[in-house]
Design a protein around this motif. Structure first.
Motif, mmCIF file in Angstrom:
data_model
loop_
_atom_site.group_PDB
_atom_site.id
_atom_site.type_symbol
_atom_site.label_atom_id
_atom_site.label_comp_id
_atom_site.label_asym_id
_atom_site.label_seq_id
_atom_site.Cartn_x
_atom_site.Cartn_y
_atom_site.Cartn_z
ATOM 1 N N PRO B 426 0.821 -1.219 0.000
ATOM 2 C CA PRO B 426 0.000 0.000 0.000
ATOM 3 C C PRO B 426 0.853 1.267 0.000
ATOM 4 O O PRO B 426 0.491 2.264 -0.638
ATOM 5 C CB PRO B 426 -0.803 -0.113 1.290
ATOM 6 C CG PRO B 426 -0.816 -1.549 1.605
ATOM 7 C CD PRO B 426 0.485 -2.091 1.120
ATOM 8 N N ALA B 427 2.010 1.216 0.713
ATOM 9 C CA ALA B 427 2.881 2.397 0.727
ATOM 10 C C ALA B 427 3.378 2.689 -0.677
ATOM 11 O O ALA B 427 3.371 3.840 -1.139
ATOM 12 C CB ALA B 427 4.053 2.166 1.677
ATOM 13 N N VAL B 428 3.792 1.638 -1.383
ATOM 14 C CA VAL B 428 4.256 1.825 -2.754
ATOM 15 C C VAL B 428 3.112 2.331 -3.627
ATOM 16 O O VAL B 428 3.287 3.196 -4.485
ATOM 17 C CB VAL B 428 4.840 0.510 -3.302
ATOM 18 C CG1 VAL B 428 5.096 0.619 -4.785
ATOM 19 C CG2 VAL B 428 6.131 0.184 -2.591
ATOM 20 N N GLY B 429 1.895 1.790 -3.365
ATOM 21 C CA GLY B 429 0.737 2.258 -4.114
ATOM 22 C C GLY B 429 0.518 3.743 -3.901
ATOM 23 O O GLY B 429 0.226 4.486 -4.850
ATOM 24 N N ALA B 430 0.694 4.194 -2.632
ATOM 25 C CA ALA B 430 0.525 5.624 -2.368
ATOM 26 C C ALA B 430 1.566 6.436 -3.113
ATOM 27 O O ALA B 430 1.261 7.482 -3.705
ATOM 28 C CB ALA B 430 0.639 5.876 -0.864
ATOM 29 N N LEU B 431 2.816 5.953 -3.105
ATOM 30 C CA LEU B 431 3.877 6.653 -3.842
ATOM 31 C C LEU B 431 3.526 6.733 -5.324
ATOM 32 O O LEU B 431 3.722 7.757 -5.975
ATOM 33 C CB LEU B 431 5.213 5.926 -3.670
ATOM 34 C CG LEU B 431 5.896 6.058 -2.313
ATOM 35 C CD1 LEU B 431 7.175 5.239 -2.293
ATOM 36 C CD2 LEU B 431 6.216 7.511 -2.056
ATOM 37 N N LEU B 432 2.990 5.623 -5.849
ATOM 38 C CA LEU B 432 2.659 5.563 -7.263
ATOM 39 C C LEU B 432 1.534 6.548 -7.585
ATOM 40 O O LEU B 432 1.573 7.262 -8.601
ATOM 41 C CB LEU B 432 2.230 4.135 -7.609
ATOM 42 C CG LEU B 432 2.548 3.661 -9.011
ATOM 43 C CD1 LEU B 432 4.015 3.808 -9.277
ATOM 44 C CD2 LEU B 432 2.129 2.213 -9.156
ATOM 45 N N ALA B 433 0.530 6.591 -6.687
ATOM 46 C CA ALA B 433 -0.581 7.518 -6.915
ATOM 47 C C ALA B 433 -0.079 8.949 -6.888
ATOM 48 O O ALA B 433 -0.446 9.784 -7.732
ATOM 49 C CB ALA B 433 -1.648 7.305 -5.842
ATOM 50 N N LEU B 434 0.803 9.233 -5.904
ATOM 51 C CA LEU B 434 1.378 10.574 -5.822
ATOM 52 C C LEU B 434 2.126 10.911 -7.099
ATOM 53 O O LEU B 434 1.987 12.013 -7.661
ATOM 54 C CB LEU B 434 2.327 10.632 -4.619
ATOM 55 C CG LEU B 434 3.076 11.934 -4.411
ATOM 56 C CD1 LEU B 434 2.094 13.049 -4.132
ATOM 57 C CD2 LEU B 434 4.060 11.815 -3.274
ATOM 58 N N SER B 435 2.920 9.937 -7.589
ATOM 59 C CA SER B 435 3.714 10.234 -8.775
ATOM 60 C C SER B 435 2.809 10.423 -9.983
ATOM 61 O O SER B 435 3.097 11.246 -10.857
ATOM 62 C CB SER B 435 4.751 9.146 -9.015
ATOM 63 O OG SER B 435 4.138 8.004 -9.515
ATOM 64 N N ALA B 436 1.686 9.685 -10.039
ATOM 65 C CA ALA B 436 0.780 9.858 -11.174
ATOM 66 C C ALA B 436 0.191 11.260 -11.165
ATOM 67 O O ALA B 436 0.112 11.938 -12.206
ATOM 68 C CB ALA B 436 -0.323 8.815 -11.125
ATOM 69 N N ALA B 437 -0.213 11.737 -9.954
ATOM 70 C CA ALA B 437 -0.772 13.081 -9.868
ATOM 71 C C ALA B 437 0.276 14.125 -10.231
ATOM 72 O O ALA B 437 0.014 15.079 -10.980
ATOM 73 C CB ALA B 437 -1.291 13.320 -8.456
ATOM 74 N N LEU B 438 1.498 13.935 -9.707
ATOM 75 C CA LEU B 438 2.556 14.895 -10.005
ATOM 76 C C LEU B 438 2.898 14.871 -11.487
ATOM 77 O O LEU B 438 3.254 15.906 -12.064
ATOM 78 C CB LEU B 438 3.799 14.563 -9.176
ATOM 79 C CG LEU B 438 3.683 14.880 -7.679
ATOM 80 C CD1 LEU B 438 4.899 14.349 -6.947
ATOM 81 C CD2 LEU B 438 3.574 16.374 -7.473
ATOM 82 N N ALA B 439 2.801 13.685 -12.118
ATOM 83 C CA ALA B 439 3.109 13.601 -13.548
ATOM 84 C C ALA B 439 2.121 14.446 -14.329
ATOM 85 O O ALA B 439 2.496 15.172 -15.263
ATOM 86 C CB ALA B 439 3.057 12.154 -14.019
ATOM 87 N N ALA B 440 0.843 14.381 -13.926
ATOM 88 C CA ALA B 440 -0.144 15.208 -14.613
ATOM 89 C C ALA B 440 0.212 16.682 -14.458
ATOM 90 O O ALA B 440 0.221 17.447 -15.436
ATOM 91 C CB ALA B 440 -1.533 14.919 -14.054
ATOM 92 N N ALA B 441 0.567 17.074 -13.223
ATOM 93 C CA ALA B 441 0.957 18.473 -13.002
ATOM 94 C C ALA B 441 2.153 18.835 -13.853
ATOM 95 O O ALA B 441 2.210 19.907 -14.477
ATOM 96 C CB ALA B 441 1.277 18.681 -11.523
ATOM 97 N N CYS B 442 3.106 17.903 -13.909
ATOM 98 C CA CYS B 442 4.352 18.170 -14.647
ATOM 99 C C CYS B 442 4.066 18.414 -16.117
ATOM 100 O O CYS B 442 4.619 19.340 -16.722
ATOM 101 C CB CYS B 442 5.283 16.993 -14.472
ATOM 102 S SG CYS B 442 6.746 17.090 -15.466
ATOM 103 N N PHE B 443 3.161 17.619 -16.697
ATOM 104 C CA PHE B 443 2.955 17.782 -18.134
ATOM 105 C C PHE B 443 1.960 18.886 -18.451
ATOM 106 O O PHE B 443 2.017 19.465 -19.535
ATOM 107 C CB PHE B 443 2.597 16.441 -18.773
ATOM 108 C CG PHE B 443 3.834 15.630 -18.946
ATOM 109 C CD1 PHE B 443 4.664 15.854 -20.031
ATOM 110 C CD2 PHE B 443 4.232 14.723 -17.993
ATOM 111 C CE1 PHE B 443 5.844 15.164 -20.171
ATOM 112 C CE2 PHE B 443 5.414 14.031 -18.125
ATOM 113 C CZ PHE B 443 6.223 14.251 -19.213
#
Lengths: 223, 669
Positions: B426-443
């Motif tokens: 679940p911790a990795v899942g949270a990291l992944l979700a965070l990175s997905a959101a940040l990726a959207a912001a980044c692009f």
């Protein structure tokens, strides 16, 4: 194997080791050469004795080569070189005799510690032979690094090679072709060394290898 | 048959490399080289596709070159075929793009011979069936790409980038060599077939896995081995950047999958903790750094780090499930990772091509000096929009499919017996979700600042649309992004035999499910339907447009535009890339990076402008590489003394070493 033949093999191999110590201790150039010739004779006797007890006649050839090359030809050549260089009476400054001998003793102890416990299925004679041989090799190396004179360094190298021959014959003989090629390579080493010694002498008026160091190119760039 | 296609592709590419040396100066050398690469890539792609679709068995071939007594073992199985598709798709697209883009090359002789050699190295790496051939291919791939990075060697940052790349590549290969040494065992049998046959014990298996993780991870850009990647990838010409980011990192993934899933055998469960932890951190850190960059290509390079993190999360999950004998979840995680490999190679190549088009049109990579390009470059802007949406994992595009599948695998993590894994996943899942959101912001940031708003410089104002070849390459990849997102079933089915051979289970057939749905586990659990989403988007979009046209007033009003509170109409008052990233920089500044902000305020009466400077430092440099480099220098300086010893001292060194070694032997017994 009778204890008599064992004792004689032991005696001869041991005498090579003792002569190594003499080489290490002796600081006069011509005396070093004489001791070296004596060591070669002891080596050839030892190899001949191995030929007898192992029933391996080809080792006799090895013994012959050792006797002729290292016992006669090489010492004679080195004597000639030394006389022509006029250093036959030179007394070499050796790293203090006491520490050198103690180091040598330590090396002998080390090689006995190393070789004797190894390979319990090999006969005690072979193992002792190997221990002696390793000790002779290490003492030859030690001689090379404690001497400053190019000629005595050569002698150190040759005595190291004696140790190699001793090791090889102890381990059920070595193939003749290997022995002959080693003998020839040693001869070539002698020639090369000889030429170099003369060149060094011509150039720098000494055979003290320490004198070479100040002529090395990189030194100006030392960091 | 396909193994021969592969071999002939490699041979043909090498021949083209030689041709590139000969014809590099002539004007049609570029057409010859890139055209040849395009044809050979298509041939390789066709052969690999045919192999997978027709379900051929693995083909083995031994060539009498290489190490004496070993030869070059080549093998073409499902995994090789799949990665061969990724490589040749990326290689073909890059060749097509370069047919137009290569025109702007300043020194074609620095690129033309190495580009085919680079493709050949990657193609050979997936064919190799012994460690020697693999490492030779791996190294030639690294060296060719290094030469391509150095193509523009006069740019101020390039020599440093090349140097760091070379150091990291050598380090990675050294670690791989150690791993293969352990796998080869005491008999020293370096063929993969022998490694596959001899199962190493658990401890050395785990050691090999960790070594491969470091060796392949240094090429794939796992944190903290990523430092070379954002330096080297942007420094190369854009089509090579696309290959390095989109394809070469996938060869690293191939190496990892090949060794860990194929050669090592049963994994130990705790190794998956290491893989997942590292991968989760990589995903978040990679995208956070991407958000901080103002160089468009460097944004893309850091985003590659993030995406490789996502791939390795999938691989780590597959390891965890496999270690517990859970076939279907392992197959799901591995499929997700491999699908993401393909997807990322498509959209990352597309984005790098777009960045190259922008670079050619404006001469700028800095987003702060661009803006408003959607008017000058409408086609590039629209394909870039698709690429940005795909990499931000928006449905119905392909990026969503693989990330969704990864999350499905994460949701199955609660079935694992080990508590360590139950907490970790679940911790990795949270990291992944965070990175997905940040990726959207980044692009959003990268696309918005580059293509929207008003042009910030004259160069951006006078930009012009790129050539037809480049547009063709970008359009093809954008179409693939849509197709692979709407119809993911065939890709998943293509992978089924590959996954079956690696983890002993595969997902159920997806292609002929009604309405092209993707049902990885069970209908009751979850399913994804790209087609429905596409239809919904199309219908709702059309309806919304219709309503607006129908119901909105047609009267024209003239008034001041909303000025965000800035009455000054200067273009400099627009949102910039760094102002967009500011909230995130403030939130993560203290934990994820070292940020130095400094305001240089002139004294009253001074007429110079005030300046605000931001310096974002990667902590990997401060914590790992800086100390390592200093220690290496210190040791080198100390060792330097050994270069100036006398002969007797050298002999003494030899003697001393011998005696010490003998003492060690004596003491050991």
């Amino acid at each position: 194997m009778s204890s008599m033949s064992f004792d004689i093999a032991h005696l001869l191999a041991g005498s090579i080791l003792v002569l190594s110590f003499v080489l290490l201790y002796q600081d006069r150039v011509s005396a070093v050469l004489n001791v070296f010739a004596l060591q070669a004779v002891a080596l050839s006797l030892s190899v001949a004795w191995q030929a007898a007890i192992q029933n391996a006649p080809h080792l006799l050839v090895t013994a012959g080569i050792a006797l002729v090359m290292k016992g006669i030809v090489i010492p004679a050549a080195l004597h000639r070189i030394v006389r022509r260089l006029g250093i036959h009476r030179e007394v070499e400054e050796v790293l203090g005799a006491g520490p050198t001998m103690l180091t040598g003793l330590g090396l002998v102890a080390l090689s006995i510690l190393l070789v004797l416990p190894a390979g319990q299925n090999v006969s005690i004679l072979v193992r002792e032979d190997l221990a002696f041989a390793l000790a002779v090799i290490l003492l030859g190396l030690l001689m090379m690094i404690t001497r400053r004179n190019a000629v005595t360094q050569i002698v150190g190298f040759m005595s190291l090679e004696n140790g190699l021959v001793l090791a090889a014959t102890g381990a059920k003989g070595m193939p003749l072709v290997v022995e002959i090629s080693v003998a020839f390579s040693v001869l070539i080493v002698l020639i090369v060394f000889g030429v170099f010694v003369f060149r060094i002498r011509e150039r720098f008026d000494t055979v003290d290898v320490g004198a070479l160091d100040q002529f090395r190119g990189e030194q100006g760039e030392r960091l | 048959m396909p193994v021969f296609v592969g071999i002939w592709c490699v041979a043909g590419l090498l021949a083209i490399a030689a041709l590139g040396i000969a014809a590099g100066r002539s004007s049609n050398g570029r057409t010859l080289v890139y055209g040849g690469c395009l044809l050979l890539s298509l041939a390789g792609l066709g052969g690999a596709l045919w192999h997978l679709v027709s379900g051929q068995p693995a083909v083995v071939q031994v060539l009498p070159v290489g190490l004496a007594g070993l030869g070059a073992h080549l093998r073409f199985d499902g995994l090789s075929a799949y990665f061969s598709i990724v490589i040749n798709l990326g290689g073909g697209a890059a060749s097509l793009y370069a047919l137009g883009y290569g025109r702007h090359e300043e020194a074609p002789l620095r690129v033309l011979p190495f580009f085919p050699a680079y493709l050949a190295g990657m193609n050979l790496a997936v064919l190799a069936d012994d460690a020697f051939t693999f490492l030779v291919a791996w190294e030639s791939m690294s060296l060719a790409s290094w030469a391509l990075v150095m193509a523009n060697h006069r740019a101020p940052d390039t020599p440093r980038a090349g140097y760091i790349y070379l150091v990291m590549a050598s380090f990675g290969t050294l670690v791989l060599l150690l791993a293969f040494g352990i796998l080869a065992g005491t008999e020293g049998n370096y063929s993969f077939a022998a490694m596959r046959a001899s199962q190493p014990d658990a401890m050395s298996g785990a050691l090999v896995l960790l070594l491969i993780l470091i060796g392949a991870g240094s090429k794939a850009g796992l944190v903290p081995l990523h430092v070379w990647l954002p330096l080297a990838h942007p420094a190369a010409p854009s089509h090579v950047s696309a290959l390095m980011s989109g394809v070469m990192t996938k060869v690293a993934v191939y190496g990892f999958v090949r060794v860990v899933f194929d050669l090592v055998g049963e994994p130990v469960w705790w190794t998956s903790l290491v893989v997942m932890g590292l991968a989760g951190i990589t995903a978040v850190v990679g995208i956070l750094y991407a958000l901080m960059q103002s160089d468009l290509k460097r944004v893309l390079a850091y985003s590659t780090v993030e995406n490789l993190g996502i791939v390795f999360v999938g691989l780590g999950l597959a390891l965890a499930f496999r270690a517990n004998g859970m076939g279907l979840p392992a197959a799901l995680a591995l499929t997700a990772a491999l699908v993401h490999v393909l997807n990322h190679s498509i959209f990352k190549s597309l984005l790098f091509f777009g960045a190259g088009a922008v670079l050619v049109a404006t001469g700028e990579r800095n987003v702060e000096r661009l803006g408003g390009l959607i008017h000058q470059m409408p086609r590039t802007a629209s394909v870039m929009l698709i690429g940005c949406a795909a990499i931000s994992a928006l449905p119905p595009l392909n990026g969503f499919v693989s990330e969704w599948m990864t999350f499905q695998a994460i949701l199955l993590g609660s079935q694992l017996p080990q508590w360590g894994l139950r907490f970790m996943i679940p911790a990795v899942g949270a990291l992944l979700a965070l990175s997905a959101a940040l990726a959207a912001a980044c692009f959003v940031r990268a696309y918005g600042v580059t293509f929207l708003g008003r042009p910030r410089t004259a160069a951006a104002e006078n930009a012009h649309e790129t050539d037809n070849w480049s547009q063709g390459a970008m359009l093809t990849l954008a179409a693939l992004c849509v197709v692979a997102g709407v119809l993911p079933g065939p890709v998943v089915d293509l992978l089924a035999p590959v996954v079956q051979s690696l983890v002993g289970a595969s997902l159920p057939a997806q292609t002929f499910l009604p309405w092209a749905s993707l049902v990885p586990v069970a209908e009751s659990r979850s399913s994804y339907n790209g087609l429905v989403i596409l239809l919904f988007l199309a219908i709702s979009g059309t309806l919304a447009a219709l309503f607006i046209h129908r119901l909105a007033t047609r009267a024209t009003r003239r008034s001041d535009i909303w000025d965000c509170g800035y009455p000054d109409p200067s273009v400099a008052t627009q949102y910039t890339g760094s102002s967009f990233a500011m909230p995130i920089r403030r939130v993560f500044g203290a934990t994820a990076f070292i940020v130095r902000e400094s305001v240089d305020m002139p004294r009253p009466g001074d007429t110079r402008p005030a300046r605000f400077r931001i310096k974002v430092i990667d902590p990997a440099w401060r914590l790992i590489y800086g100390p390592t480099a200093r220690a290496a220098l210190k040791v080198a300086l100390a060792l330097n003394r050994f270069q100036f010893l006398t002969i007797r001292r050298y002999l003494t060194l030899v003697f001393g070493t011998l005696v010490i070694l003998l003492l060690v032997v004596a003491a050991w017994r």
